[in-house]
Motif scaffolding. Sequence first.
Motif, mmCIF file in Angstrom:
data_model
loop_
_atom_site.group_PDB
_atom_site.id
_atom_site.type_symbol
_atom_site.label_atom_id
_atom_site.label_comp_id
_atom_site.label_asym_id
_atom_site.label_seq_id
_atom_site.Cartn_x
_atom_site.Cartn_y
_atom_site.Cartn_z
ATOM 1 N N UNK A 139 34.950 -8.810 57.065
ATOM 2 C CA UNK A 139 35.308 -7.793 56.364
ATOM 3 C C UNK A 139 35.568 -8.346 54.919
ATOM 4 N N UNK A 140 36.197 -9.207 54.669
ATOM 5 C CA UNK A 140 36.845 -9.685 53.536
ATOM 6 C C UNK A 140 36.143 -10.888 52.777
ATOM 7 N N UNK A 141 35.146 -11.081 53.262
ATOM 8 C CA UNK A 141 34.340 -12.474 52.810
ATOM 9 C C UNK A 141 33.637 -12.172 51.388
ATOM 10 N N UNK A 142 33.001 -10.878 51.484
ATOM 11 C CA UNK A 142 32.377 -10.474 50.228
ATOM 12 C C UNK A 142 32.395 -8.913 49.915
ATOM 13 N N UNK A 148 38.793 -22.809 50.258
ATOM 14 C CA UNK A 148 38.138 -23.601 49.208
ATOM 15 C C UNK A 148 38.127 -23.017 47.812
ATOM 16 N N UNK A 149 38.629 -21.738 47.749
ATOM 17 C CA UNK A 149 38.945 -20.722 46.685
ATOM 18 C C UNK A 149 40.416 -21.126 46.144
ATOM 19 N N UNK A 150 41.074 -21.795 46.853
ATOM 20 C CA UNK A 150 42.620 -21.779 46.575
ATOM 21 C C UNK A 150 43.119 -20.376 46.343
ATOM 22 N N UNK A 157 45.724 -14.977 47.811
ATOM 23 C CA UNK A 157 45.944 -13.508 48.052
ATOM 24 C C UNK A 157 46.180 -13.638 49.691
ATOM 25 N N UNK A 158 47.469 -12.529 49.832
ATOM 26 C CA UNK A 158 47.792 -12.459 51.221
ATOM 27 C C UNK A 158 46.979 -11.379 51.882
ATOM 28 N N UNK A 159 45.815 -11.571 52.506
ATOM 29 C CA UNK A 159 44.395 -10.512 52.734
ATOM 30 C C UNK A 159 45.286 -9.576 53.831
ATOM 31 N N UNK A 160 44.928 -8.287 53.321
ATOM 32 C CA UNK A 160 45.563 -7.209 54.391
ATOM 33 C C UNK A 160 44.519 -7.286 55.482
ATOM 34 N N UNK A 194 38.158 -11.179 49.142
ATOM 35 C CA UNK A 194 38.449 -12.655 48.660
ATOM 36 C C UNK A 194 38.059 -12.987 47.182
ATOM 37 N N UNK A 195 38.972 -13.280 46.186
ATOM 38 C CA UNK A 195 38.442 -13.734 45.103
ATOM 39 C C UNK A 195 38.114 -15.218 44.992
ATOM 40 N N UNK A 196 37.235 -15.359 44.859
ATOM 41 C CA UNK A 196 36.366 -16.814 45.122
ATOM 42 C C UNK A 196 36.788 -17.855 43.894
ATOM 43 N N UNK A 197 36.860 -17.017 42.596
ATOM 44 C CA UNK A 197 37.202 -17.878 41.674
ATOM 45 C C UNK A 197 36.764 -18.991 41.212
ATOM 46 N N UNK A 198 35.375 -19.182 41.347
ATOM 47 C CA UNK A 198 34.438 -20.607 41.198
ATOM 48 C C UNK A 198 34.976 -21.589 42.153
#
Length: 466
Positions: free
Chosen positions: A51-54, A345-347, A350-353, A360-364
């Motif tokens: 759900x939160x991966x992409x 691995x994205x550090x 975020x506390x995912x709902x 998720x914000x992968x941020x590089x």
Amino acid sequence: MRAHLLFPLLALAACQPAVKEAATCPPVPAPFTIRHPAWATHATLYQINVRQYTPEGTFRAVEKHLDRLDSMGVGILWLMPVQPIGVKNRKGTLGSQYSVRDYRAVNPEFGTMADLKHLIGEAHRRKMHVILDWVANHTSWDNALIEQHPDWYTRGPKGELVPPVSDWQDVVDLDYSRPALRRYMTESMVFWVKEAGFDGFRADVAGMVPTEFWDATRAELEKIKPVFMLAEWDELHDPPFLPKGVFTPNTHLLEKAFDSNYALRLHYLIDSIAQGKKTTAALPRYFADERRMYPAGVQLMNFTSSHDVNSWDNPESLRYGPNVQPLAVLTTLLPGIPMVYSGQEAASPKKLRFFDKDTINWNGYPLQSFYTTLLQLKKRHPALAAYDPCVEFRLLPTAAGVVAFERRKGPAAVFTALNLTDAPQTVTAPAPPAPYEDVFTPKGVKPGAQQLTVEPHGWRVLSTAE
């Protein structure tokens, strides 16, 4: 993670004994000789929250990450439940993925059965394996089984449906005294192995389901192919934290069906150490307790985050502060099966709902290289193998706030030290059986026992050539 294993846990100040030859390695006790799949020996688990991966939240979108995960060294992908989610008494807008409405269908939010099979096939093509999160203990309030088999459910004093735990108001408890329910649940798990190609299961609240069910189900699954089974349970942690009467401990019974249990007590001990509530001096006692509780051959799953920990306790960046990376080194290289959760691995801070969309914000991927170094070492080094009675583990004496340990198999060895303090620390690395190399800063290390400096909130990992 274990000072468990079949590895002798040595006293902190003890000297390293001669390395055992394979012929003299301690045998695994007969009651616990389930067939561990060979591909799990050096595997790291990676939990995927579809759900939160992409942004799309679909199987097809997850598939685009497989090359990256394969390169990172992931061996086993763990998908959170893929079935349709209950609507009645739902929490949030999308509900909990652990509120299953139909055990043999795919959640249309994630895609189709064909999409799921394609994802699993692509993982297999990369020689990764895939396990499914299985919710055997309870169903949603609108699961058709309630109408079809009302006798399969636990009832309250007035004959009403009841949740397994008071706070779990979106699900209702199943009654495993019913043989027909057990057969249905086993057949449903067999369905997913045969139809979709899954390679095993992670069992939600495994200790709240009779162990005889898991034993029988493992036997049925093994008739199809070797499987990997992970139990969400830790006999060192769970029973005291459940409501009275929910669980009666049956020491070690889960290990007859499962390849790995959660190292929950160690996880919360690490949290307490990171937050200054306890010190690293508590670790030897933990390992001693673990060895007494679990028989030789048992491997616990080591982790710093999961779907529950992230959503309810906080991301590791908030819990561990500057010690996120050294504690990831610890949980990856201790004996056991390491696990990485979506976004670590994205550090991701975020506390995912849990019950709503929250991508998720992968941020590089700032920690991709860090995890790749760790997981690839775990994947290839013989001294880091699970289920190998010839691998030895030794916790070493250190100053407060520092952890050091060594794992050996014959001439192969890995030495790990981490510093959780604000000042540089010196540790003594024992003489290696063969020349060492510094894993994170590749360079030779002089032979013999030596003193190493570990920077504040840093780590050192020395490895012999594989």
